[in-house]
Design a protein around this motif. Structure first.
Motif, PDB file in Angstrom:
ATOM      1  N   THR A 171       0.847  -1.193   0.000  1.00 54.09           N
ATOM      2  CA  THR A 171       0.000   0.000   0.000  1.00 54.09           C
ATOM      3  C   THR A 171       0.883   1.244   0.000  1.00 54.09           C
ATOM      4  O   THR A 171       2.010   1.227   0.531  1.00 54.09           O
ATOM      5  CB  THR A 171      -0.936   0.029   1.216  1.00 54.09           C
ATOM      6  N   ALA A 172       0.351   2.306  -0.569  1.00 55.58           N
ATOM      7  CA  ALA A 172       1.083   3.572  -0.592  1.00 55.58           C
ATOM      8  C   ALA A 172       0.680   4.492   0.555  1.00 55.58           C
ATOM      9  O   ALA A 172       1.232   5.574   0.703  1.00 55.58           O
ATOM     10  CB  ALA A 172       0.845   4.284  -1.927  1.00 55.58           C
ATOM     11  N   GLN A 173      -0.266   4.077   1.377  1.00 56.95           N
ATOM     12  CA  GLN A 173      -0.786   4.933   2.432  1.00 56.95           C
ATOM     13  C   GLN A 173      -0.082   4.685   3.765  1.00 56.95           C
ATOM     14  O   GLN A 173       0.435   3.597   4.026  1.00 56.95           O
ATOM     15  CB  GLN A 173      -2.292   4.706   2.602  1.00 56.95           C
ATOM     16  N   PHE A 174      -0.088   5.719   4.600  1.00 54.34           N
ATOM     17  CA  PHE A 174       0.332   5.678   6.003  1.00 54.34           C
ATOM     18  C   PHE A 174       1.815   5.321   6.179  1.00 54.34           C
ATOM     19  O   PHE A 174       2.210   4.862   7.246  1.00 54.34           O
ATOM     20  CB  PHE A 174      -0.534   4.701   6.805  1.00 54.34           C
ATOM     21  N   HIS A 175       2.633   5.529   5.152  1.00 54.15           N
ATOM     22  CA  HIS A 175       4.049   5.215   5.289  1.00 54.15           C
ATOM     23  C   HIS A 175       4.708   6.139   6.314  1.00 54.15           C
ATOM     24  O   HIS A 175       5.549   5.684   7.110  1.00 54.15           O
ATOM     25  CB  HIS A 175       4.739   5.333   3.933  1.00 54.15           C
ATOM     26  N   GLU A 176       4.362   7.404   6.289  1.00 57.94           N
ATOM     27  CA  GLU A 176       4.985   8.345   7.219  1.00 57.94           C
ATOM     28  C   GLU A 176       4.672   7.972   8.667  1.00 57.94           C
ATOM     29  O   GLU A 176       5.562   7.939   9.524  1.00 57.94           O
ATOM     30  CB  GLU A 176       4.493   9.763   6.919  1.00 57.94           C
ATOM     31  N   GLN A 177       3.392   7.661   8.934  1.00 55.93           N
ATOM     32  CA  GLN A 177       3.006   7.286  10.294  1.00 55.93           C
ATOM     33  C   GLN A 177       3.642   5.950  10.697  1.00 55.93           C
ATOM     34  O   GLN A 177       4.060   5.771  11.846  1.00 55.93           O
ATOM     35  CB  GLN A 177       1.486   7.198  10.404  1.00 55.93           C
ATOM     36  N   ALA A 178       3.702   5.010   9.738  1.00 58.32           N
ATOM     37  CA  ALA A 178       4.310   3.716  10.041  1.00 58.32           C
ATOM     38  C   ALA A 178       5.790   3.869  10.363  1.00 58.32           C
ATOM     39  O   ALA A 178       6.308   3.190  11.268  1.00 58.32           O
ATOM     40  CB  ALA A 178       4.110   2.756   8.873  1.00 58.32           C
ATOM     41  N   GLU A 179       6.461   4.750   9.647  1.00 57.97           N
ATOM     42  CA  GLU A 179       7.879   4.963   9.926  1.00 57.97           C
ATOM     43  C   GLU A 179       8.080   5.519  11.330  1.00 57.97           C
ATOM     44  O   GLU A 179       9.029   5.143  12.029  1.00 57.97           O
ATOM     45  CB  GLU A 179       8.479   5.916   8.883  1.00 57.97           C
ATOM     46  N   LYS A 180       7.200   6.413  11.761  1.00 52.88           N
ATOM     47  CA  LYS A 180       7.305   6.934  13.124  1.00 52.88           C
ATOM     48  C   LYS A 180       7.101   5.818  14.149  1.00 52.88           C
ATOM     49  O   LYS A 180       7.805   5.762  15.166  1.00 52.88           O
ATOM     50  CB  LYS A 180       6.270   8.037  13.335  1.00 52.88           C
ATOM     51  N   ALA A 181       6.139   4.926  13.861  1.00 55.27           N
ATOM     52  CA  ALA A 181       5.903   3.800  14.773  1.00 55.27           C
ATOM     53  C   ALA A 181       7.111   2.875  14.807  1.00 55.27           C
ATOM     54  O   ALA A 181       7.510   2.390  15.875  1.00 55.27           O
ATOM     55  CB  ALA A 181       4.653   3.044  14.350  1.00 55.27           C
ATOM     56  N   LEU A 182       7.717   2.651  13.641  1.00 54.47           N
ATOM     57  CA  LEU A 182       8.895   1.784  13.590  1.00 54.47           C
ATOM     58  C   LEU A 182      10.074   2.405  14.334  1.00 54.47           C
ATOM     59  O   LEU A 182      10.844   1.698  14.996  1.00 54.47           O
ATOM     60  CB  LEU A 182       9.276   1.503  12.135  1.00 54.47           C
ATOM     61  N   VAL A 183      10.226   3.710  14.233  1.00 57.94           N
ATOM     62  CA  VAL A 183      11.303   4.384  14.955  1.00 57.94           C
ATOM     63  C   VAL A 183      11.109   4.230  16.461  1.00 57.94           C
ATOM     64  O   VAL A 183      12.048   3.912  17.204  1.00 57.94           O
ATOM     65  CB  VAL A 183      11.373   5.874  14.565  1.00 57.94           C
ATOM     66  N   ALA A 184       9.855   4.445  16.921  1.00 60.48           N
ATOM     67  CA  ALA A 184       9.576   4.287  18.351  1.00 60.48           C
ATOM     68  C   ALA A 184       9.814   2.849  18.796  1.00 60.48           C
ATOM     69  O   ALA A 184      10.337   2.589  19.891  1.00 60.48           O
ATOM     70  CB  ALA A 184       8.142   4.712  18.643  1.00 60.48           C
ATOM     71  N   TYR A 185       9.426   1.898  17.943  1.00 63.57           N
ATOM     72  CA  TYR A 185       9.656   0.482  18.255  1.00 63.57           C
ATOM     73  C   TYR A 185      11.149   0.185  18.356  1.00 63.57           C
ATOM     74  O   TYR A 185      11.607  -0.510  19.283  1.00 63.57           O
ATOM     75  CB  TYR A 185       8.983  -0.378  17.181  1.00 63.57           C
ATOM     76  N   GLN A 186      11.944   0.705  17.397  1.00 61.33           N
ATOM     77  CA  GLN A 186      13.376   0.457  17.429  1.00 61.33           C
ATOM     78  C   GLN A 186      14.007   1.042  18.685  1.00 61.33           C
ATOM     79  O   GLN A 186      14.882   0.412  19.306  1.00 61.33           O
ATOM     80  CB  GLN A 186      14.031   1.045  16.175  1.00 61.33           C
ATOM     81  N   GLU A 187      13.573   2.233  19.063  1.00 56.90           N
ATOM     82  CA  GLU A 187      14.120   2.833  20.278  1.00 56.90           C
ATOM     83  C   GLU A 187      13.804   1.980  21.491  1.00 56.90           C
ATOM     84  O   GLU A 187      14.659   1.770  22.364  1.00 56.90           O
ATOM     85  CB  GLU A 187      13.556   4.242  20.449  1.00 56.90           C
ATOM     86  N   ARG A 188      12.583   1.483  21.542  1.00 53.44           N
ATOM     87  CA  ARG A 188      12.177   0.651  22.672  1.00 53.44           C
ATOM     88  C   ARG A 188      12.971  -0.659  22.695  1.00 53.44           C
ATOM     89  O   ARG A 188      13.516  -1.057  23.727  1.00 53.44           O
ATOM     90  CB  ARG A 188      10.681   0.376  22.565  1.00 53.44           C
ATOM     91  N   ARG A 189      13.081  -1.300  21.534  1.00 53.28           N
ATOM     92  CA  ARG A 189      13.806  -2.568  21.493  1.00 53.28           C
ATOM     93  C   ARG A 189      15.299  -2.361  21.724  1.00 53.28           C
ATOM     94  O   ARG A 189      15.971  -3.217  22.316  1.00 53.28           O
ATOM     95  CB  ARG A 189      13.555  -3.240  20.141  1.00 53.28           C
ATOM     96  N   ASN A 190      15.817  -1.236  21.277  1.00 51.16           N
ATOM     97  CA  ASN A 190      17.235  -0.970  21.528  1.00 51.16           C
ATOM     98  C   ASN A 190      17.501  -0.770  23.009  1.00 51.16           C
ATOM     99  O   ASN A 190      18.566  -1.137  23.517  1.00 51.16           O
ATOM    100  CB  ASN A 190      17.696   0.251  20.736  1.00 51.16           C
ATOM    101  N   ARG A 191      16.556  -0.169  23.726  1.00 49.23           N
ATOM    102  CA  ARG A 191      16.722  -0.059  25.183  1.00 49.23           C
ATOM    103  C   ARG A 191      16.769  -1.453  25.812  1.00 49.23           C
ATOM    104  O   ARG A 191      17.576  -1.712  26.716  1.00 49.23           O
ATOM    105  CB  ARG A 191      15.583   0.761  25.793  1.00 49.23           C
TER     106      ARG A 191
END
Length: 874
Positions: free
Chosen positions: A394-414
C-alpha cells in the motif's frame, strides 16, 4: 371468463328457477362475459343482450313463454315501458353488487369490501383469486384483510415477496427499479406494508409515493446511521417524513428505523450501492465533520477517515485498542482497504506494545530478560516484520508507520542495551550459573537426554532462525491437516525453554556448540567460508566427538545431504537402530545472507525442503522432536546503521585502547569466544559492518542470542501472544500511559564498581496463560473478582469458582483465546466452547452478559470482556 354461477344467482334473485318467464338483469361488473345459456333444475335459460326496446319485445314474442335472461345496458334498463317490466320475473330489473359477484365466483361470502379500487382489482383477477383460494384451507368468509392477502399473492406471483423479504431488501429493489404498478396495485401495497412490516412498513409506504423519496431513504438513511448527533440539514427530503401525521413515528424512533432500513438496503445492493454511497458522501462532506464521517460503518469515506485517524494516533504515541481494527474489518468497505487495515493492525499493536513497561522493569536477572523477550519483545519483532511486509502492498500511512517503527526500534534498543549490559557484567558466570537458562552447548544434558533412552530423538536445527521467525513457523504448523505444536512445559521444567546462543552468534561457533556438546575452542570462521567448507567436515566430526552422547548411535544430515530430496533423512528416521537423527535446515540463514535487501524475510514451513515430511515421519515412528536454532538474526533497516568496514557484521576485535563502535558493547567472553583478546558485539538492532544484506548476526542483541528450544508434538500449543497482541480490546491513553523514550547513549563496558540503580517497586504480575507460564490456581485467578467484574452481588453468588476465575482472567487481560481458557480450567480445548456458551447463557438469563465471542483469523475462538460501562450503554 364465463361464469354461469352469476346467471344462476340472477335466477335465484328473480324467485328461483321456473319453466317459463324471463329475467331482466342490469349489465355490469362480472357480466361482461357470460355463457349463452345456463342450465337450472327447472329449465334451460337462454341468455341474450338486447340493445333496444324493440329487440327485447321481439325476444319476448319469440320465446313463447320459454325462460330466458335478458342483460340490459343501463340506459335501456332506465327507460323500459311498464308492460315489459310488469311481465318480467319479480317485475323488476335485477342488479348484482360487486360483493355478490365476488362471493359467487369465489364460492365464499365476501364482506367489508366497499372500496371501489379494491373491488375493481379483485374483478380483474377473479380467476387467479379463485385459484389461490383452492390452494388454501377453504375460508368461511373473505374479509378485507384476507382479500388483500389474496390480491398480493396474485399481483406479485407470491405474497412472500412482500411478507418474507426484509424492509431493506424491498427498498433496495424499489430504489433500483422503481415500481410501475397501476395505482390500485400501488395503493394495495401501501395499505398493507404497515401490517406486514410495522414501523418500517409505514415508512416504506410513505416512500412509495415517488422515486425521489425511495432514493432519499437510502442516501439520507446512510448518513443518519452514523452514531451521534447530526445536523438537521442531513435529513433533507426526509424532513417531510418527520412531520407526516399518517406515518406517526415518534422522532426518537424514526432515526433508528431509517438507519436500519438504509443499511439493509445497502447490503442488498452490494456493488450497485456505490452510486448511493457516493451521493451520501457528497452530502456528508457538506454537513458533517470529519470526526462524524469517520464513525460511519457504511461509507467508504468513513472508513478512510477512521484509518487516517488511527494512523495519526499511532504516530502520536497513543495506544490504539484492538476494537478499532475490529471496527474496520467489520466495515462494509473493508474489502476496499484490506491492505491498509492489515498495516494499521500491526501499527496498533506497536502502539499497545510501546505502552507497556520496558523489559528492564522485569528485573535485572538474565532469565527475566530472556523470558520478557520471549513473551513480548519477540512478538514485537514479528509484528515489525509483518508491518514492513504490509508497507510493500500500500502507498498509504508510510509516514506514520515509519514513526511507529522508529519508536519500536528505540524501545527494542533499550531492551537490547540492558540485556547486553547484563552479559557484559559477567558473561561466563551468566552463561553457566543462571538457573533455568540453557546455553546451546548444554541442550543435551539439560533438555535432550532427559527422556527415556529407548525413545528415538529427532533434533531439528533451524540455521539462523530467530525467536519471532520460529513463532511464525509454529503458527503455520498449527494449520496443517495433522497440526503440530509446542509441548506445554511441566511445572518443574517450564524454564527449560530459556535458551541462549553463544557469543559471537555465528554458525561456526554456535552450531559447533550444539553438535560438540561443549563450547568450541577453534578459531572463529567467517560465515561465507563456513557455508562453503566448514559445515561439511566440521559439523559431522564434532557430532561424532560429542562425549555427552556416549555410545548412542547418531546420524547428521546437512544442507548438501538434503539437496536431492528428503529420502535419506526419512529412511534414517524409520531406522530404529539410529537413536539420534539430526538435521540442519538452512532456509532462513540462506535468505538473511542474501544481498537482496529489498526483500523482507518470510519463511513458511512448506517452503523448507523436507521439513514437514521429516517431522511427520519422526512422529509416525515414535521419535521425539526437539527444535533448536544455532543463532537468531537482526534485520537490515537502512544503510545509515552501517558503522564501518569489516568481514564480521555484528562483532569485532578491539585493540588495546580501541573503543567499541557506535551501537556495540564490549563483552569479556574470556576464553569462550573462539580466540583471546578484547571483543565488541553489536546490541543496536540493524547496526552492521561491511556490506548490507537481508539480515545480520554475530552480535549480542536479544533477537540474535535468544533462540528457540522446544519439543514439537501432535496437537501441541502455539506460543501464547502477549496481552497487547489482541488486546486490551478497549483502552485509553490514561489506562496505558506511554513511557517517555530514553536517549540511547553510546555503550561502554560497565565495571563491577558501577553503582546499581535502585530497583523499582515490584508491580503486580498479571497472570498469563500461555506456553511459558505455570498453570495458576483457580483461587489465584479469582482474586479481586468482585471489583473487576462489576456484576451484581446476587449474580456473583451464583457463579462457580471456575466461572469466576475465567471471567476475572478476561477482565484482567481484556480477552483470552479458547486454548488459554482450556489451560486455566484444565479441560481439553474441544470442551471449552460448550462450557463458555453455557456460561454466556447463564449470565444472559440473569441480565448480566459480560463477554462476547469472536472467531480469530486462524479459526480459534476468542472471548472478549465487556466492561461495566459498555454494558450500561448497550
Amino acid at each position: 371468463m364465463e361464469t354461469p354461477e352469476l346467471l344462476r344467482k340472477l335466477v335465484e334473485m328473480a324467485g328461483g328457477p321456473a319453466a317459463q318467464g324471463y329475467v331482466l338483469a342490469l349489465d355490469g361488473d362480472g357480466l361482461e362475459s357470460v355463457p349463452q345459456r345456463v342450465q337450472t333444475s327447472q329449465a334451460t335459460y337462454e341468455v341474450c343482450r338486447p340493445r333496444t326496446e324493440l329487440e327485447l319485445r321481439r325476444m319476448v314474442w319469440k320465446s313463447s313463454g320459454a325462460p330466458f335472461i335478458a342483460i340490459l345496458p343501463p340506459d335501456l334498463a332506465r327507460s323500459l315501458p311498464a308492460d315489459l317490466l310488469h311481465r318480467a320475473r319479480r317485475r323488476r330489473v335485477h342488479a348484482l353488487d360487486i360483493q355478490d359477484v365476488l362471493s359467487v365466483v369465489l364460492g365464499v361470502p365476501v364482506v367489508g369490501t366497499d372500496d371501489r379500487a379494491v373491488q375493481r382489482l379483485a374483478l380483474d383477477h377473479l380467476e387467479a383469486l379463485r385459484a389461490q383460494i383452492s390452494q388454501r384451507t377453504h375460508p368461511t368468509v373473505i374479509d378485507r384483510q384476507l382479500l388483500d392477502e389474496l390480491l398480493l399473492d396474485v399481483c406479485f406471483g407470491s405474497g412472500e415477496r412482500l411478507r418474507a423479504r426484509s424492509p431493506g431488501a424491498l427498498l433496495a429493489e424499489w430504489v433500483e427499479h422503481p415500481p410501475d404498478w397501476d395505482e390500485s396495485v400501488r395503493e394495495l401495497v401501501r395499505r398493507n406494508l404497515p401490517r406486514l412490516h410495522a414501523t418500517e412498513g409505514r415508512i416504506l409506504a410513505w416512500a412509495l409515493a415517488s422515486s425521489e423519496r425511495l432514493r432519499a431513504l437510502v442516501v439520507r438513511g446512510v448518513l443518519l446511521a452514523i452514531d451521534g448527533e447530526v445536523p438537521e440539514a442531513v435529513w433533507g427530503e426526509l424532513e417531510a417524513l418527520q412531520k407526516d401525521q399518517q406515518v406517526g413515528v415518534p422522532p426518537d424512533v424514526l432515526r433508528g428505523v431509517l438507519s436500519r432500513i438504509a443499511v439493509e438496503a445497502i447490503e442488498e445492493l452490494k456493488d450497485d450501492a456505490k452510486k448511493y454511497l457516493t451521493e451520501a458522501e457528497t452530502i456528508g462532506r457538506r454537513h458533517l465533520s470529519k470526526d462524524a464521517r469517520s464513525r460511519s460503518t457504511i461509507l467508504p469515506l468513513g472508513l478512510a477517515n477512521r484509518c487516517e485517524d488511527v494512523a495519526q494516533r499511532v504516530a502520536r504515541g497513543e495506544p490504539v485498542p484492538s476494537s478499532e481494527i475490529t471496527w474496520m474489518r467489520e466495515h462494509r468497505a473493508a474489502g476496499l482497504m484490506r491492505n491498509e487495515i492489515s498495516l494499521l493492525e500491526e501499527m496498533a499493536r506497536f502502539s499497545r506494545y510501546l505502552a507497556t513497561p520496558d523489559a528492564e522493569e522485569a528485573g535485572p536477572e538474565l532469565a527475566g530478560r530472556i523470558r520478557s523477550y520471549q513473551k513480548s519483545g519477540a512478538f514485537a519483532d514479528m509484528s515489525a516484520a509483518r508491518l514492513r511486509r504490509a508497507l510493500a502492498s500500500t502507498a498509504q500511512f508510510h509516514e506514520q508507520a515509519e514513526k511507529a517503527l522508529v519508536a519500536y526500534q528505540e524501545r527494542r534498543n533499550r531492551d537490547n542495551l540492558a540485556f547486553a549490559k547484563t552479559l557484559a557484567r559477567g558473561y561466563v558466570e551468566a552463561l553457566h550459573k543462571t538457573e533455568g537458562v540453557v546455553p546451546l552447548h548444554r541442550l543435551w544434558t539439560d533438555v535432550a537426554l532427559r527422556r527415556p533412552k529407548d525413545e528415538g530423538l529427532f533434533l531439528v536445527v533451524l540455521d539462523g532462525c530467530s525467536y519471532p521467525a520460529f513463532v511464525e513457523i509454529v503458527e503455520e504448523l498449527a494449520q496443517l491437516g495433522e497440526p503440530l505444536g509446542l509441548r506445554a512445559p511441566e511445572r518443574d521444567s517450564a524454564t527449560g525453554l530459556l535458551a541462549l546462543s553463544l557469543l559471537p552468534t555465528i554458525t561456526s561457533h554456535a552450531r559447533g556448540a550444539i553438535f560438540l556438546g561443549e563450547i568450541p575452542k577453534d578459531p572463529l570462521a567467517a560465515e561465507s567460508v563456513w557455508r562453503e567448507e566448514g559445515e561439511r567436515s566440521t559439523d559431522p566430526a564434532r557430532f561424532k566427538q560429542n562425549k555427552v552422547l556416549g555410545n548412542r548411535t547418531r546420524k547428521l544430515f546437512l544442507k548438501g545431504d538434503l539437496a536431492e530430496g528428503p529420502g535419506p533423512l526419512l529412511r534414517a528416521l524409520q531406522d530404529t537402530s539410529i537413536e539420534i537423527v539430526a538435521a540442519v535446515f538452512n532456509a532462513i540463514d540462506d535468505q538473511i545472507g542474501s544481498a537482496n535487501t529489498g526483500a523482507q524475510l518470510q519463511v513458511k514451513p512448506d517452503q523448507i525442503s523436507g521439513f514437514i515430511p521429516s517431522l511427520q515421519a519422526a512422529l509416525a515412528h515414535g521419535r521425539s522432536i526437539l527444535v533448536v536454532a544455532d543463532h537468531g538474526h537482526t534485520p537490515f533497516w537502512n544503510k545509515a546503521l552501517r558503522v564501518g568496514a569489516g568481514s564480521t557484521p555484528r562483532f569485532c576485535e578491539l585493540g588495546p585502547k580501541e573503543a567499541a563502535p557506535d551501537g556495540f558493547v564490549e563483552v569479556n567472553v574470556e576464553e569462550l569466544g573462539g580466540s583471546s583478546g578484547r571483543k565488541a558485539f553489536a546490541w543496536r538492532m540493524g547496526a552492521y559492518q561491511g556490506s548490507p544484506q537481508v539480515g545480520f548476526h554475530g552480535g549480542v542483541g536479544l533477537e540474535e542470542m535468544v533462540v528457540p528450544l522446544a519439543w514439537l508434538v501432535r496437537d501441541g500449543v502455539r506460543a501464547g501472544e502477549p496481552s497487547w497482541w489482541f488486546g486490551p480490546t478497549h483502552a485509553s491513553a490514561a489506562e496505558m500511559k506511554v513511557r517517555p523514550a530514553e536517549p540511547l547513549a553510546k555503550a561502554t563496558a560497565p565495571t563491577r564498581q558501577q553503582k546499581k540503580a535502585a530497583p523499582a517497586p515490584p508491580a503486580a504480575k498479571p497472570i498469563q496463560t500461555d506456553l511459558y507460564d505455570r498453570r495458576p490456581s483457580i483461587e489465584a485467578l479469582a482474586v479481586d473478582a468482585d471489583r473487576l467484574l462489576g456484576l451484581p452481588a446476587d449474580v456473583m453468588e451464583g457463579l462457580e469458582p471456575d466461572e469466576r476465575a475465567v471471567l476475572t482472567l478476561l477482565a484482567r487481560h481484556g480477552s483470552a483465546r479458547m486454548s488459554e481458557v482450556a489451560r486455566v480450567l484444565g479441560k481439553p480445548a474441544a470442551r471449552v466452547g460448550g462450557w463458555m456458551a453455557k456460561l454466556h447463557r447463564k449470565l444472559h438469563d440473569v441480565g448480566a452478559p459480560c463477554f462476547s465471542t469472536d472467531r480469530l483469523p486462524n479459526g480459534e475462538q476468542q472471548y472478549t470482556f465487556v466492561p461495566p460501562e459498555r454494558r450500561r450503554n448497550a
